[in-house]
Design a protein around this motif. Structure first.
Motif, PDB file in Angstrom:
ATOM      1  N   GLY A  75       0.644  -1.173  -0.241  1.00  0.00           N
ATOM      2  CA  GLY A  75      -0.117  -0.138   0.000  1.00  0.00           C
ATOM      3  C   GLY A  75       0.770   1.438  -0.178  1.00  0.00           C
ATOM      4  O   GLY A  75      -0.088   2.289   0.221  1.00  0.00           O
ATOM      5  N   ALA A  76       2.160   1.107  -0.064  1.00  0.00           N
ATOM      6  CA  ALA A  76       2.909   2.360   0.263  1.00  0.00           C
ATOM      7  C   ALA A  76       3.511   2.222  -1.014  1.00  0.00           C
ATOM      8  O   ALA A  76       3.874   3.181  -2.376  1.00  0.00           O
ATOM      9  N   GLU A  77       4.829   1.220  -1.178  1.00  0.00           N
ATOM     10  CA  GLU A  77       5.702   1.153  -2.519  1.00  0.00           C
ATOM     11  C   GLU A  77       4.797   0.383  -3.394  1.00  0.00           C
ATOM     12  O   GLU A  77       4.698   0.945  -4.597  1.00  0.00           O
ATOM     13  N   VAL A  78       3.905   0.043  -3.583  1.00  0.00           N
ATOM     14  CA  VAL A  78       2.799  -0.256  -4.323  1.00  0.00           C
ATOM     15  C   VAL A  78       1.406  -0.407  -3.837  1.00  0.00           C
ATOM     16  O   VAL A  78       0.745  -1.479  -3.212  1.00  0.00           O
ATOM     17  N   PHE A  79       0.906  -0.051  -4.819  1.00  0.00           N
ATOM     18  CA  PHE A  79      -0.865   0.151  -4.524  1.00  0.00           C
ATOM     19  C   PHE A  79      -1.354  -0.925  -5.379  1.00  0.00           C
ATOM     20  O   PHE A  79      -2.550  -1.416  -4.292  1.00  0.00           O
ATOM     21  N   GLU A  80      -1.577  -1.612  -5.710  1.00  0.00           N
ATOM     22  CA  GLU A  80      -2.315  -2.451  -6.612  1.00  0.00           C
ATOM     23  C   GLU A  80      -0.969  -3.326  -6.759  1.00  0.00           C
ATOM     24  O   GLU A  80      -0.423  -3.363  -7.967  1.00  0.00           O
ATOM     25  N   ALA A  81      -1.874  -4.860  -7.263  1.00  0.00           N
ATOM     26  CA  ALA A  81      -1.420  -5.595  -8.085  1.00  0.00           C
ATOM     27  C   ALA A  81      -2.110  -6.695  -8.861  1.00  0.00           C
ATOM     28  O   ALA A  81      -3.118  -6.968  -7.821  1.00  0.00           O
ATOM     29  N   ALA A  82      -1.764  -6.880 -10.189  1.00  0.00           N
ATOM     30  CA  ALA A  82      -3.381  -7.670 -10.633  1.00  0.00           C
ATOM     31  C   ALA A  82      -2.961  -8.400 -12.166  1.00  0.00           C
ATOM     32  O   ALA A  82      -1.792  -7.652 -13.316  1.00  0.00           O
ATOM     33  N   TRP A  83      -3.711  -8.783 -12.569  1.00  0.00           N
ATOM     34  CA  TRP A  83      -3.153  -9.807 -13.732  1.00  0.00           C
ATOM     35  C   TRP A  83      -4.503  -9.078 -14.593  1.00  0.00           C
ATOM     36  O   TRP A  83      -5.186  -8.926 -14.666  1.00  0.00           O
ATOM     37  N   HIS A  84      -3.563  -8.979 -15.878  1.00  0.00           N
ATOM     38  CA  HIS A  84      -4.155  -8.117 -17.417  1.00  0.00           C
ATOM     39  C   HIS A  84      -3.727  -9.220 -18.417  1.00  0.00           C
ATOM     40  O   HIS A  84      -2.805  -9.160 -18.715  1.00  0.00           O
ATOM     41  N   PRO A  85      -5.264  -9.300 -19.264  1.00  0.00           N
ATOM     42  CA  PRO A  85      -4.808  -9.930 -20.366  1.00  0.00           C
ATOM     43  C   PRO A  85      -3.705  -9.320 -21.356  1.00  0.00           C
ATOM     44  O   PRO A  85      -3.721  -7.667 -21.526  1.00  0.00           O
ATOM     45  N   LEU A  86      -2.899  -9.684 -22.316  1.00  0.00           N
ATOM     46  CA  LEU A  86      -1.830  -9.474 -23.087  1.00  0.00           C
ATOM     47  C   LEU A  86      -2.391  -8.918 -23.859  1.00  0.00           C
ATOM     48  O   LEU A  86      -2.066  -7.771 -24.628  1.00  0.00           O
ATOM     49  N   ASP A  87      -3.352  -8.796 -24.136  1.00  0.00           N
ATOM     50  CA  ASP A  87      -3.910  -7.766 -25.903  1.00  0.00           C
ATOM     51  C   ASP A  87      -4.904  -6.773 -25.305  1.00  0.00           C
ATOM     52  O   ASP A  87      -5.688  -6.443 -25.858  1.00  0.00           O
ATOM     53  N   ASP A  88      -5.333  -6.552 -23.977  1.00  0.00           N
ATOM     54  CA  ASP A  88      -5.849  -5.430 -23.646  1.00  0.00           C
ATOM     55  C   ASP A  88      -4.804  -4.980 -21.893  1.00  0.00           C
ATOM     56  O   ASP A  88      -5.649  -4.511 -21.025  1.00  0.00           O
ATOM     57  N   LEU A  89      -4.088  -4.364 -22.073  1.00  0.00           N
ATOM     58  CA  LEU A  89      -3.073  -4.065 -21.323  1.00  0.00           C
ATOM     59  C   LEU A  89      -4.014  -2.630 -20.922  1.00  0.00           C
ATOM     60  O   LEU A  89      -4.516  -1.478 -21.858  1.00  0.00           O
ATOM     61  N   PRO A  90      -3.289  -2.388 -19.819  1.00  0.00           N
ATOM     62  CA  PRO A  90      -3.911  -1.171 -18.690  1.00  0.00           C
ATOM     63  C   PRO A  90      -2.983   0.528 -19.319  1.00  0.00           C
ATOM     64  O   PRO A  90      -1.873   0.063 -20.543  1.00  0.00           O
ATOM     65  N   ARG A  91      -2.509   1.367 -18.804  1.00  0.00           N
ATOM     66  CA  ARG A  91      -2.142   2.055 -19.137  1.00  0.00           C
ATOM     67  C   ARG A  91      -1.078   1.878 -18.692  1.00  0.00           C
ATOM     68  O   ARG A  91      -0.694   1.781 -17.380  1.00  0.00           O
ATOM     69  N   LEU A  92       0.481   1.939 -19.390  1.00  0.00           N
ATOM     70  CA  LEU A  92       1.929   1.353 -18.921  1.00  0.00           C
ATOM     71  C   LEU A  92       2.378   2.540 -19.139  1.00  0.00           C
ATOM     72  O   LEU A  92       2.393   3.240 -19.483  1.00  0.00           O
ATOM     73  N   SER A  93       3.706   2.680 -17.640  1.00  0.00           N
ATOM     74  CA  SER A  93       4.772   3.277 -17.698  1.00  0.00           C
ATOM     75  C   SER A  93       5.591   3.654 -19.288  1.00  0.00           C
ATOM     76  O   SER A  93       5.702   2.396 -20.193  1.00  0.00           O
ATOM     77  N   ARG A  94       5.776   5.024 -19.517  1.00  0.00           N
ATOM     78  CA  ARG A  94       7.131   4.413 -20.506  1.00  0.00           C
ATOM     79  C   ARG A  94       7.876   3.469 -20.287  1.00  0.00           C
ATOM     80  O   ARG A  94       7.856   2.902 -21.668  1.00  0.00           O
ATOM     81  N   ALA A  95       8.465   3.882 -19.620  1.00  0.00           N
ATOM     82  CA  ALA A  95       9.787   2.419 -19.445  1.00  0.00           C
ATOM     83  C   ALA A  95       9.059   1.046 -19.691  1.00  0.00           C
ATOM     84  O   ALA A  95      10.037   0.499 -20.628  1.00  0.00           O
TER      85      ALA A  95
END
Length: 173
Positions: free
Chosen positions: A134-154
């Protein structure tokens, strides 16, 4: 004539350099050589997912985009041990270093002075408990490779090296 004198100058410099004690040569190389920050990244796929598959992603501060489990190596730590440690610290997924395999390519050298050592693993998402602090990481989740959420540029750039996400198939920077 200029090329010959430059080559002669280099030859003399190398001759002097190699006559120095090893400890002095190492110190000179450390002072003059490029410096890199080395991190470990883990691509964790859901071993039970059908279709294109699913990937474990993290939402970290400031929380606007998603990233991969990753972090800097500790002094003297091997990359695979660092990858396993960071994966557990950030997502709660505990894998031994033997359960991680080097991605191909395994090392990505970035122009801005850092190197990512990348590893892969597969775990069954249905029976893998994700736990974040909850501090370093807010959330961990599984995401479909063909429908990824907004990713950081890196993260988008890194995944592009492996044919995943919006940067897949594009020239890498």
């Amino acid at each position: 004539m200029i090329l010959r004198s430059r080559a002669t100058g280099r030859a003399v410099a190398y001759k002097v350099f190699y006559r120095l004690p090893v400890s002095v040569r190492r110190r000179l190389v450390r002072l003059a050589g490029p410096k890199y920050v080395v991190g470990a990244v883990t691509l964790v796929r859901d071993s039970e997912a059908g279709g294109a598959g699913r990937l474990l992603l993290l939402r970290q501060p400031p929380g606007h985009s998603w990233t991969l489990p990753a972090g800097l190596l500790q002094r003297g730590e091997t990359p695979v041990v660092g990858a396993a440690r960071e994966l557990h610290e950030e997502s709660g997924v505990r894998l031994t270093p033997e359960q991680l395999r080097p991605a191909v390519p395994n090392a990505l050298v970035h122009a801005r002075g850092w190197v990512d050592m990348v590893f892969e693993a597969e775990v069954p998402a249905a029976t893998t408990t994700l736990q974040v602090d909850g501090a370093e990481v807010f959330e961990a989740a599984w995401h479909p490779l063909d429908d990824l959420p907004r990713l950081s540029r890196a993260t988008a750039n890194l995944l592009g090296h492996y044919g995943i996400g919006p940067q897949a198939g594009q020239p890498t920077t």
